[in-house]
Motif scaffolding. Structure first.
Motif, mmCIF file in Angstrom:
data_model
loop_
_atom_site.group_PDB
_atom_site.id
_atom_site.type_symbol
_atom_site.label_atom_id
_atom_site.label_comp_id
_atom_site.label_asym_id
_atom_site.label_seq_id
_atom_site.Cartn_x
_atom_site.Cartn_y
_atom_site.Cartn_z
ATOM 1 N N LYS A 219 61.036 -36.613 -6.912
ATOM 2 C CA LYS A 219 60.325 -37.841 -7.256
ATOM 3 C C LYS A 219 59.142 -38.014 -6.309
ATOM 4 N N THR A 220 57.992 -38.376 -6.866
ATOM 5 C CA THR A 220 56.819 -38.642 -6.040
ATOM 6 C C THR A 220 56.835 -40.102 -5.625
ATOM 7 N N LEU A 221 56.787 -40.351 -4.307
ATOM 8 C CA LEU A 221 56.833 -41.720 -3.816
ATOM 9 C C LEU A 221 55.437 -42.311 -3.732
ATOM 10 N N GLU A 222 54.476 -41.438 -3.446
ATOM 11 C CA GLU A 222 53.153 -41.952 -3.133
ATOM 12 C C GLU A 222 52.132 -40.837 -3.294
ATOM 13 N N ILE A 223 50.965 -41.199 -3.812
ATOM 14 C CA ILE A 223 49.843 -40.248 -3.850
ATOM 15 C C ILE A 223 48.687 -40.907 -3.113
ATOM 16 N N TYR A 224 48.046 -40.173 -2.248
ATOM 17 C CA TYR A 224 46.929 -40.777 -1.497
ATOM 18 C C TYR A 224 45.853 -39.752 -1.200
ATOM 19 N N LEU A 225 44.674 -40.263 -0.893
ATOM 20 C CA LEU A 225 43.566 -39.381 -0.551
ATOM 21 C C LEU A 225 43.590 -39.134 0.946
ATOM 22 N N PRO A 226 43.162 -37.946 1.371
ATOM 23 C CA PRO A 226 43.112 -37.707 2.809
ATOM 24 C C PRO A 226 42.113 -38.672 3.448
ATOM 25 N N PRO A 227 42.343 -39.048 4.712
ATOM 26 C CA PRO A 227 41.414 -39.959 5.355
ATOM 27 C C PRO A 227 40.003 -39.399 5.270
ATOM 28 N N LYS A 228 39.061 -40.250 4.946
ATOM 29 C CA LYS A 228 37.672 -39.805 4.822
ATOM 30 C C LYS A 228 37.192 -39.248 6.156
ATOM 31 N N LYS A 229 36.628 -38.082 6.109
ATOM 32 C CA LYS A 229 36.105 -37.495 7.345
ATOM 33 C C LYS A 229 34.862 -38.242 7.753
ATOM 34 N N GLU A 230 34.779 -38.596 9.018
ATOM 35 C CA GLU A 230 33.523 -39.185 9.473
ATOM 36 C C GLU A 230 32.443 -38.129 9.371
ATOM 37 N N ALA A 231 31.228 -38.604 9.145
ATOM 38 C CA ALA A 231 30.136 -37.652 9.032
ATOM 39 C C ALA A 231 30.126 -36.776 10.270
ATOM 40 N N GLY A 232 29.964 -35.499 10.068
ATOM 41 C CA GLY A 232 29.970 -34.561 11.186
ATOM 42 C C GLY A 232 28.735 -34.753 12.042
ATOM 43 N N LYS A 233 28.765 -34.106 13.179
ATOM 44 C CA LYS A 233 27.664 -34.227 14.120
ATOM 45 C C LYS A 233 26.783 -32.987 13.979
ATOM 46 N N ILE A 234 25.559 -33.182 13.524
ATOM 47 C CA ILE A 234 24.616 -32.063 13.461
ATOM 48 C C ILE A 234 23.880 -32.030 14.801
ATOM 49 N N LEU A 235 24.035 -30.939 15.502
ATOM 50 C CA LEU A 235 23.460 -30.863 16.846
ATOM 51 C C LEU A 235 21.938 -30.697 16.759
#
Ligand SMILES: Cc1cc2nc3c(=O)[nH]c(=O)nc-3n(C[C@H](O)[C@H](O)[C@H](O)COP(=O)(O)OP(=O)(O)OC[C@H]3O[C@@H](n4cnc5c(N)ncnc54)[C@H](O)[C@@H]3O)c2cc1C
Lengths: 257, 326
Positions: A219-235
């Motif tokens: 049984k599936t209890l929950e479906i969720y999206l992965p935490p949104k990645k913060e914008a990466g750091k472009i050096l």
């Protein structure tokens, strides 16, 4: 040869996933034949071309799966079967699907059953081997080549990048891996012909199955999206300084080195 | 609730794969103070049993037979079913490897059981054993339980941290004899395509190259960087299709799914099918000369530049670091 292909309708690979009321929203989503099942269909057609016989494509799904079945017929399959569980079942899992397919296939005397090695939506890869076990026939998963000579079968199987050369016999179930072939596109005459090819629709009743027989074990209890990645750091800055900064960030901030 | 958990160890090239220890850690959580019984199957496996105990098994059951030298669904299922019949576990854990993926559905069908494949985490919530698993190629996750019968799951390599190795632990190692017979699939030959070195699916660091690497020789600087970091080299399908490297290195939806601590993507555009294989990596670094490349959308750190300049510089920096820290 009596050839069967198992097919699943899945979300298009490129689709964005949205969740509404706890489940994946299917509104406006594009659907396709699961890409690995496409390899299975192509291989089935090539086997038929080489050895003669008939290819039947089977899916467990809903009314909507008719579109993908028609595509398989347009590619060249001879018959299609839709086992429609929409009305009968609220929920199913791989146990459910394998059991239903078993009831359908147990008296069909298939010489070979082909399937994809995994469906790109649920990603379990269970149905093929489960079905083979229920039918009491051997199986080989993630195949990249198959040669059939009478009852004897020679297979190349992908094992995490290595190749196993396997010998076995018909009747047999195999699951397709990328590299097996290049699936053909349905031709225009193929699409026209597909409209007239037989598409049989069955329900649980027709297979003498009750809802209790195929009740899921999970049984599936929950479906969720992965935490949104913060914008990466472009050096920024001089390349040499960027490289130095990256190494220090990996060490002190990300702590992976 | 204390449970008895059966964990199948997996052997490759005479060593236990790391996923065996990760599966033991999952088994420990599920056991809730019960017993963790490890199983080892093969031609000659007894010498590896102690390692399973050091990593959390309370006991080990082994099945040895020359017919088990190569994996086959029939041979291995006969061995596994013999262990299950004699141990009667409440839960079973395999690694989600080529072997585990192939064998677990057969065992589940034999047991008339549910099976949760490719779990990346396991926890006990209100007495239930809850597994987390990625769906839609990692674009979403689901939490799942077994509602009926034995608890059965496979765990994705590199996700559940293994327990600390403890060489003071001891436990019984028992062998059961099983008649392995009627193998319907026979392995005639195994052709090893994968490069020597670190196993891609278990590597902590992966340096991956794409079409931007431009040639087979172009992979050399990536190999050097990987070697300095003790990591493995991977590739996009673009690089494999162009014959720059073997398909055994392919990462993505149709290749390997990896979750290293550090993934360095060099000259890879970041197609959705590639992301499917690596987007759950802990830290992602992208090196690409196109600032608009999609890979930068999933990267934690990005360098816009020519990989043939950046990668050797990185290798040098990491070398310095190593000298300083050693
Ligand atoms: C059903 C299906 C399954 C697939 N499965 C997979 C899969 O499992 N894995 C996978 O990877 N792909 C898969 N693909 C293919 C995928 O769609 C892409 O085509 C592929 O990932 C592209 O590879 P790439 O990023 O190396 O090449 P490209 O998209 O051509 O990107 C090359 C990148 O290199 C950069 N570059 C060029 N030169 C340099 C330089 N000197 N320095 C720095 N950067 C440079 C360019 O800016 C560009 O961004 C699949 C496709 C389909 C349809």
């Amino acid at each position: 040869m009596n050839i069967f292909v198992l097919m699943k309708r899945t979300f298009d690979t490129e689709e964005k996933i949205l969740i509404e009321n706890g489940s994946i929203s299917e509104d406006d989503a594009e659907f396709i034949i699961n890409p690995y099942d496409e390899y299975a269909i192509e291989e089935a057609l090539q086997l038929k071309e080489a050895h003669g016989g008939e290819v039947t494509v089977v899916t467990v799904g809903s009314e909507e799966s008719e579109k993908e079945l028609r595509t398989a017929l347009a590619m060249g399959c001879d018959k299609a079967v839709l086992i429609n569980i929409e009305e009968d079942l609220e929920d199913g899992d791989q146990f459910t699907t394998a059991k239903i397919l078993y009831e359908f296939l147990k008296d069909k005397e298939a010489d070979i059953i082909l399937a994809g090695n995994v469906a790109i939506d649920g990603g379990s890869g269970q149905v093929g081997p489960r079905l083979a076990e229920l039918l009491d026939i051997p199986y080989v998963t993630t195949i990249t080549n198959i040669e059939i000579d009478g009852k004897n079968v020679k297979i190349v199987r992908d094992v995490e990048g290595d190749s196993e050369i396997i010998e076995t016999t018909l009747p047999l179930l195999v699951t397709a891996q990328q590299g097996l072939n290049e699936p053909r596109y349905p031709s225009l005459p193929g699409i026209m012909k597909a409209k007239k090819k037989p598409l049989e629709e069955l329900e649980l009743d027709d297979l003498d199955l009750e809802e209790e027989d195929v009740m899921p074990k999970t049984k599936t209890l929950e479906i969720y999206l992965p935490p949104k990645k913060e914008a990466g750091k472009i050096l920024q800055g001089e390349l040499q300084d960027q490289v130095k900064e990256l190494v220090s960030l990996l060490r002190s901030e990300a702590k992976v080195i | 609730m204390a449970r008895k958990v059966f964990v199948l160890g997996e052997i490759r090239d005479q060593f236990l794969r790391n996923v065996s220890f990760e599966a033991l850690a999952a088994g420990k959580i599920i056991s809730e103070g019960g017993e963790v019984v490890a199983g080892l199957i093969g031609e000659n496996v007894r010498t590896l049993a102690n390692d399973m105990i050091y990593y959390g098994a309370d006991r080990v059951v082994i099945v040895e037979d020359e017919k088990l030298k190569y994996y086959s669904p029939d041979g291995y299922s006969q061995a596994v079913m013999a262990i299950i019949d004699s141990e009667k576990p409440d839960a079973i854990i395999f690694g989600h490897t080529a072997l585990g993926k192939d064998l677990s559905p057969k065992i589940a069908a034999k047991l008339n059981a549910g099976l949760i494949s490719d779990a990346t985490a396991v926890e006990i919530v209100g007495g239930n054993v809850v597994f987390t698993r990625p769906i839609y190629s990692g674009k979403a996750f689901e939490k799942k339980i077994i509602t009926d019968g034995i608890i059965f799951a496979t765990v994705r390599p590199n996700n559940i941290p293994p327990l600390e190795k403890n060489e003071s632990r001891s436990g019984e190692v028992a062998s059961i004899s099983v008649e392995i017979k009627d193998l319907r699939t026979i392995v005639r030959e195994v052709v090893q395509n994968a490069a020597e070195g670190v196993d891609l699916s278990e590597a902590k660091v992966i340096v991956a190259g794409g079409r931007g690497v431009k040639s087979a020789e172009g992979f050399e600087p990536l190999k050097e960087l990987a070697s300095v970091l003790g990591g493995a080299v991977g590739a996009s399908r673009g690089a494999c299709d162009a014959n720059y490297c073997d398909y055994s290195l392919q990462i993505g939806q149709t290749g390997k799914v990896v979750t290293p601590d550090l993934y360095i993507a060099c000259g890879i555009s970041g197609a959705i099918q590639h992301l499917a294989g690596m987007s759950n990596s802990k830290v992602i670094v992208a090196i690409n000369k196109d600032p608009e490349a999609n890979i930068f959308n999933v990267a934690d750190y990005g360098i816009v530049g020519d990989l043939f300049e950046v990668v050797p510089m990185l290798t040098e920096e990491f070398k310095k670091l190593k000298i300083h820290s050693s």
